[in-house]
Design an enzyme around this catalytic site. Structure first.
Site, PDB file in Angstrom:
ATOM      1  N   CYS A 165       0.509  29.274 -15.210  1.00  0.00           N
ATOM      2  CA  CYS A 165       0.006  29.607 -16.337  1.00  0.00           C
ATOM      3  C   CYS A 165      -1.288  28.445 -16.978  1.00  0.00           C
ATOM      4  O   CYS A 165      -0.368  27.859 -17.735  1.00  0.00           O
ATOM      5  CB  CYS A 165       0.383  30.721 -17.502  1.00  0.00           C
ATOM      6  SG  CYS A 165       0.971  32.311 -16.504  1.00  0.00           S
ATOM      7  N   PRO A 214       0.976  -1.108   0.291  1.00  0.00           N
ATOM      8  CA  PRO A 214       0.159   0.323   0.195  1.00  0.00           C
ATOM      9  C   PRO A 214       0.558   1.341   0.086  1.00  0.00           C
ATOM     10  O   PRO A 214       2.217   1.534   0.459  1.00  0.00           O
ATOM     11  CB  PRO A 214      -0.604  -0.314   1.434  1.00  0.00           C
ATOM     12  CG  PRO A 214       0.177  -0.935   2.353  1.00  0.00           C
ATOM     13  CD  PRO A 214       0.746  -2.362   1.102  1.00  0.00           C
TER      14      PRO A 214
HETATM   15  N1  LLP Z   1       2.231  -1.502  -6.198  1.00  0.00           N
HETATM   16  C1  LLP Z   1       2.778  -1.042  -7.209  1.00  0.00           C
HETATM   17  C2  LLP Z   1       3.600  -1.860  -7.842  1.00  0.00           C
HETATM   18  C3  LLP Z   1       2.239  -0.087  -7.889  1.00  0.00           C
HETATM   19  O1  LLP Z   1       1.886  -0.197  -8.795  1.00  0.00           O
HETATM   20  C4  LLP Z   1       1.134   0.831  -6.966  1.00  0.00           C
HETATM   21  C5  LLP Z   1       0.653   2.131  -7.443  1.00  0.00           C
HETATM   22  C6  LLP Z   1       0.853   0.900  -5.821  1.00  0.00           C
HETATM   23  C7  LLP Z   1       2.039  -0.364  -4.848  1.00  0.00           C
HETATM   24  C8  LLP Z   1       0.467   1.290  -4.620  1.00  0.00           C
HETATM   25  O2  LLP Z   1      -0.607   1.694  -4.826  1.00  0.00           O
HETATM   26  P1  LLP Z   1      -1.195   2.671  -3.582  1.00  0.00           P
HETATM   27  O3  LLP Z   1      -1.545   1.524  -2.566  1.00  0.00           O
HETATM   28  O4  LLP Z   1      -0.967   3.445  -3.544  1.00  0.00           O
HETATM   29  O5  LLP Z   1      -2.718   3.094  -4.977  1.00  0.00           O
HETATM   30  N2  LLP Z   1      -0.451   9.212  -9.003  1.00  0.00           N
HETATM   31  C9  LLP Z   1      -1.257   8.283  -9.456  1.00  0.00           C
HETATM   32  C10 LLP Z   1      -1.551   6.831  -8.235  1.00  0.00           C
HETATM   33  C11 LLP Z   1      -0.513   6.126  -9.408  1.00  0.00           C
HETATM   34  C12 LLP Z   1      -0.498   4.555  -8.362  1.00  0.00           C
HETATM   35  C13 LLP Z   1       0.308   3.865  -9.114  1.00  0.00           C
HETATM   36  N3  LLP Z   1       1.092   2.349  -8.285  1.00  0.00           N
HETATM   37  C14 LLP Z   1      -2.440   8.907  -7.443  1.00  0.00           C
HETATM   38  O6  LLP Z   1      -2.055  10.350  -7.902  1.00  0.00           O
HETATM   39  O7  LLP Z   1      -3.751   8.226  -8.183  1.00  0.00           O
END
Ligand code: LLP
Length: 423
Positions: free
Chosen positions: A352, A282
């Site tokens: 901008c 996570p």
């Molecule tokens: N593991 C892998 C292989 C991942 O690709 C990701 C997120 C995570 C774990 C963690 O996921 P989380 O628990 O944070 O949902 N920039 C985007 C989110 C991109 C997530 C990409 N991968 C945003 O701001 O929503």
């Protein structure tokens, strides 16, 4: 962690208006207690409940040196996706064996670095990555512990940019070619093959796609057992647990973890095989709500019969998410935290770019120039996706805990920004 007192917003015991005065704005503020309590929740429902389980915090969500240290202090592992994140972890003193490395196009030098440090796991994502790892290990006389990231081909419900488990994705090895990769890994003298990884998407509120992916994993594990007589040592279930930005109902981590664990434990018990280690990754759910951003209100533009624009001294450079994903946030005037919300306004940034809007419509107290505006739940993917667009400086980061504050990232200066430029 968020409270109001004397018409002022407090965060983990700190007066946010005082913080804005002391450090300037924009400013990212993180509650250490909030982060610690998220890890505690995972200890309770996962790592202390089931043996041979780990949490590898996804560094991409937020990862300055001080966060790396906090993750380690909380007894967690870390998932990195670049040489830069790996370097940060090592610089912070993170034990190499507790680092796991994801990424769909890891560079040769990045893999070299990882193998040199002797990190805990490399999660292979690409059809020629195993060859590169073998080549490096052979040269350095090392072995690498690997998992394969597969695309389970399940559809989850979230913004299209953050859905990763479906078949048409740049991430993961397709199921129809995974068996040949597995065979190669089992046969290699340089590879210690651990198992399978999936990550179905991010900001999810139902556990369907995770559970479907578990079924696909179990089927794959069975095929690997039947074909190669090999019992997998590990399964990594990824991250993706949803958080509250505005009025979403955040589910406890156990909502995702418990049914997956139940299914996995029962399956292996019935099969009479030792259950593989289970890892989760996570990111957002650990830090999103632990972070707020403080801004100062500047120009206010009331367009008759249309709307009122309230501009703050940051914007898409410190939080790209509204512009990139139409992400929604809420906030409050920190020095008018208990006043009646009498106006509907649009909170805009200073870049901008017409799309530089932080909050499209928000009810707030009467805004005036100089007020401090706080946006909530900015802890994940805000600071890490910050940019220098328009040559705006990247704000600093302050950690707060029980009324005490400390800077963990200094605000960028103009000279910092020009550091690598040559006249
Ligand atoms: N593991 C892998 C292989 C991942 O690709 C990701 C997120 C995570 C774990 C963690 O996921 P989380 O628990 O944070 O949902 N920039 C985007 C989110 C991109 C997530 C990409 N991968 C945003 O701001 O929503």
């Amino acid at each position: 962690m968020i409270k109001t007192k004397n018409n002022t917003l407090f965060f983990d015991g700190c007066d946010t208006v005082e913080l804005a005065k002391k450090y300037g704005t924009p400013l990212y503020v993180y509650s250490e207690n909030d982060i610690i309590s998220r890890f505690d929740e995972l200890k309770e429902c996962f790592t202390e409940k089931y043996e041979r389980t780990r949490v590898a915090y996804a560094a991409k969500a937020f990862f300055p040196l001080a966060m790396a240290k906090l993750v380690d202090d909380c007894g967690m592992c870390v998932d990195v996706v670049s040489g830069g994140e790996l370097y940060t972890a090592i610089k912070a003193g993170f034990p190499a064996e507790k680092i796991e490395f994801n990424g769909n196009n890891k560079q040769y030098e990045e893999l070299e670095m990882a193998i040199e440090y002797g990190i805990g796991r490399i999660i292979v994502d690409g059809l020629t990555e195993l060859d590169i790892i073998e080549e490096i290990c052979k040269e350095k006389g090392k072995t690498a512990k690997i998992l394969f990231r597969v695309t389970p081909g399940v559809q989850s419900t979230s913004h299209d940019y953050i859905v990763t488990g479906k078949k048409d994705s740049k991430f993961g090895i397709p199921l129809d070619v995974i068996m040949e990769q597995v065979k190669k890994a089992i046969d290699s003298e340089y590879i210690d093959f651990y198992g399978i990884h999936f990550h179905v998407g991010s900001q999810l509120f139902d556990n369907d796609s995770h559970l479907q992916a578990v079924e696909i994993f179990l089927k794959l594990a069975e095929n690997i057992k039947n074909e190669f007589g090999y019992d997998l040592k590990e399964i990594n279930l990824g991250g993706g647990f949803g958080v509250k930005y505005v009025d979403e109902e955040r589910k406890p981590a156990s909502y995702f973890i418990e049914p997956m664990m139940e299914r996995i434990v029962n399956y292996y018990e019935a099969a009479g095989i030792t259950r593989p280690n289970v890892v989760i990754e996570p990111g957002r759910s650990i830090v999103a709500e632990a972070g707020i951003t403080l801004y100062t209100i500047g120009q206010i533009k009331d367009i008759k019969d249309i709307r009122k624009y309230v501009s703050v001294d940051g914007g898409m450079t410190d939080n790209i998410r509204p512009a990139l994903y139409q992400a929604e946030y809420t906030g409050v005037i920190a020095n008018k935290a208990e006043e009646e919300k009498t106006e509907t306004v649009r909170i805009s940034g200073k870049c901008c770019e017409s799309g530089d809007i932080l909050i499209r419509d928000l009810q707030i107290a009467h805004p005036e120039r100089g007020d401090i505006f706080a946006i909530f739940s900015t802890g994940a993917y805000g600071y890490t996706m910050a940019s220098n667009y328009n040559k705006n400086r990247i704000p600093g980061v302050v950690f707060v805990k029980d009324g005490a504050d400390r800077v963990v990232v200094k605000p960028q200066s103009y000279d910092d920004m020009l550091m690598n430029e040559i006249l």
